[in-house]
Enzyme design. Structure first.
Site, mmCIF file in Angstrom:
data_model
loop_
_atom_site.group_PDB
_atom_site.id
_atom_site.type_symbol
_atom_site.label_atom_id
_atom_site.label_comp_id
_atom_site.label_asym_id
_atom_site.label_seq_id
_atom_site.Cartn_x
_atom_site.Cartn_y
_atom_site.Cartn_z
ATOM 1 N N ARG A 1 -19.863 -31.087 4.806
ATOM 2 C CA ARG A 1 -20.432 -32.196 3.723
ATOM 3 C C ARG A 1 -20.242 -31.626 2.505
ATOM 4 O O ARG A 1 -20.040 -32.162 1.484
ATOM 5 C CB ARG A 1 -21.788 -32.614 4.289
ATOM 6 N N ARG B 1 -22.662 -42.758 1.852
ATOM 7 C CA ARG B 1 -23.074 -41.540 2.437
ATOM 8 C C ARG B 1 -24.317 -40.699 1.858
ATOM 9 O O ARG B 1 -24.449 -41.095 0.711
ATOM 10 C CB ARG B 1 -21.963 -40.294 1.671
ATOM 11 N N ILE B 2 -24.973 -39.911 2.656
ATOM 12 C CA ILE B 2 -26.149 -39.283 2.045
ATOM 13 C C ILE B 2 -25.474 -38.025 1.131
ATOM 14 O O ILE B 2 -24.593 -37.331 1.717
ATOM 15 C CB ILE B 2 -26.696 -38.591 3.337
ATOM 16 N N ASN C 1 -28.233 -44.771 -8.345
ATOM 17 C CA ASN C 1 -27.952 -45.501 -7.143
ATOM 18 C C ASN C 1 -28.447 -47.156 -7.278
ATOM 19 O O ASN C 1 -29.463 -47.360 -7.934
ATOM 20 C CB ASN C 1 -28.558 -45.090 -6.110
ATOM 21 N N HIS D 1 -29.584 -50.204 -4.702
ATOM 22 C CA HIS D 1 -30.127 -50.372 -3.220
ATOM 23 C C HIS D 1 -30.509 -51.911 -3.184
ATOM 24 O O HIS D 1 -31.190 -52.509 -3.902
ATOM 25 C CB HIS D 1 -30.883 -49.327 -2.784
ATOM 26 N N GLU E 1 -34.557 -37.080 -1.445
ATOM 27 C CA GLU E 1 -34.930 -38.154 -0.414
ATOM 28 C C GLU E 1 -34.076 -39.472 -0.358
ATOM 29 O O GLU E 1 -33.854 -39.946 -1.518
ATOM 30 C CB GLU E 1 -36.528 -38.223 -0.435
ATOM 31 N N ASP F 1 -32.970 -43.049 -0.929
ATOM 32 C CA ASP F 1 -33.572 -44.186 -1.637
ATOM 33 C C ASP F 1 -34.857 -43.838 -1.919
ATOM 34 O O ASP F 1 -35.778 -45.016 -1.793
ATOM 35 C CB ASP F 1 -33.285 -45.328 -0.570
HETATM 36 C C1 GAR Z 1 -24.444 -53.270 -2.464
HETATM 37 O O1 GAR Z 1 -25.326 -54.210 -2.033
HETATM 38 C C2 GAR Z 1 -25.364 -51.845 -2.436
HETATM 39 O O2 GAR Z 1 -26.702 -52.177 -3.105
HETATM 40 C C3 GAR Z 1 -25.256 -51.374 -0.921
HETATM 41 O O3 GAR Z 1 -23.985 -51.569 -0.827
HETATM 42 C C4 GAR Z 1 -23.497 -52.588 -1.235
HETATM 43 C C5 GAR Z 1 -22.265 -52.479 -1.998
HETATM 44 O O4 GAR Z 1 -21.703 -53.458 -2.473
HETATM 45 N N1 GAR Z 1 -25.905 -50.020 -0.973
HETATM 46 C C6 GAR Z 1 -26.426 -49.442 -0.191
HETATM 47 O O5 GAR Z 1 -26.938 -50.065 0.665
HETATM 48 C C7 GAR Z 1 -27.093 -47.839 -0.502
HETATM 49 N N2 GAR Z 1 -28.207 -47.294 0.281
HETATM 50 P P1 GAR Z 1 -20.053 -53.624 -3.126
HETATM 51 O O6 GAR Z 1 -19.192 -52.628 -2.420
HETATM 52 O O7 GAR Z 1 -19.617 -54.938 -3.328
HETATM 53 O O8 GAR Z 1 -20.529 -53.008 -4.571
#
Ligand code: GAR
Length: 213
Positions: free
Chosen positions: A83, A109-110, A125, A127, A161, A163
């Site tokens: 990683r 990815r974390i 980020n 979420h 940590e 999210d």
């Molecule tokens: C989004 O809904 C974002 O919030 C989520 O992935 C999706 C990507 O959509 N992210 C996570 O869940 C991160 N923990 P996109 O590729 O259409 O932008």
């Protein structure tokens, strides 16, 4: 009520001279990446996207980068023994592009302290939940299963940590009786596209003010 956005929204928040230089990380469809490109091209956000990095060679974000004319690199984690070596390659690429703020726009990815310490308080980020509820994967599914009446999205700074870093923007989206995974995802996604540029502007302002006065 379709949604309720909780964020400062002053005109001056989006003004950057010179333009804010963004690096984007994406793994999937790339709709949030596209929304950011649109925000910069509409001059809503005075920023430029210096580089998109994806970890999945065939993800939708790559096709969007090609059609939008945004420089991109595929840095596939499967090609690296660890990683940290993968992250080091990402850091090198962003440093070469002189990026100020990193945006995880659907980055699945974390990330470790190596990346976080290279861009302290400069990684944003998005979420799909009102954090701290429904961290991790499948946040929409988790919300539907739990029976809550409101969910939404959060834009936050990344710390070590998952999210959990300081919140920059949140948007509430009501869950209706007839909602399912598809309909709720679409409603949350729509709000993500509005809130991500605001969160990026807040992080960018803090960074510029702390470093350039
Ligand atoms: C989004 O809904 C974002 O919030 C989520 O992935 C999706 C990507 O959509 N992210 C996570 O869940 C991160 N923990 P996109 O590729 O259409 O932008």
């Amino acid at each position: 009520m379709e949604s309720y956005i909780m964020a400062p929204h002053h005109e001056s928040l989006f003004k950057f001279s010179p333009k804010l230089r963004l690096g984007i990380l994406a793994s999937g469809v790339g709709s949030n990446f596209e929304a950011l490109v649109k925000a910069t091209r509409d001059s809503f956000l005075q920023a430029e996207i210096s580089l998109l990095i994806v970890n999945n060679p065939n993800c939708g974000a790559v096709n969007k980068a090609i059609s939008l004319g945004i420089p991109y690199q595929i840095i596939d984690h499967r090609s690296f023994p660890s990683r940290s070596e993968h992250e080091q390659q990402i850091i090198n690429a962003f440093q070469k592009s002189d990026v100020e703020i990193l945006v995880m726009a659907g980055w699945m990815r974390i990330v470790t302290s190596l990346l976080i310490k290279s861009y302290p308080d400069r990684i944003v980020n998005i979420h799909p939940s009102i954090l701290p509820s429904f961290r991790g994967t499948n946040a929409i599914k988790q919300a539907l299963k739990s029976g809550v009446k409101i969910t939404g999205c959060s834009v936050h700074l990344v710390n070590e940590e998952v999210d959990s870093g300081p919140i920059l923007v949140q948007v509430a989206v009501p869950i209706l009786k007839e909602d399912n995974q598809e309909s709720l995802s679409a409603k949350v996604r729509k709000q993500e596209h509005k809130s991500l540029p605001i969160g990026v502007a807040i992080a960018g302002k803090r960074w510029r003010e702390a470093n350039y006065g």
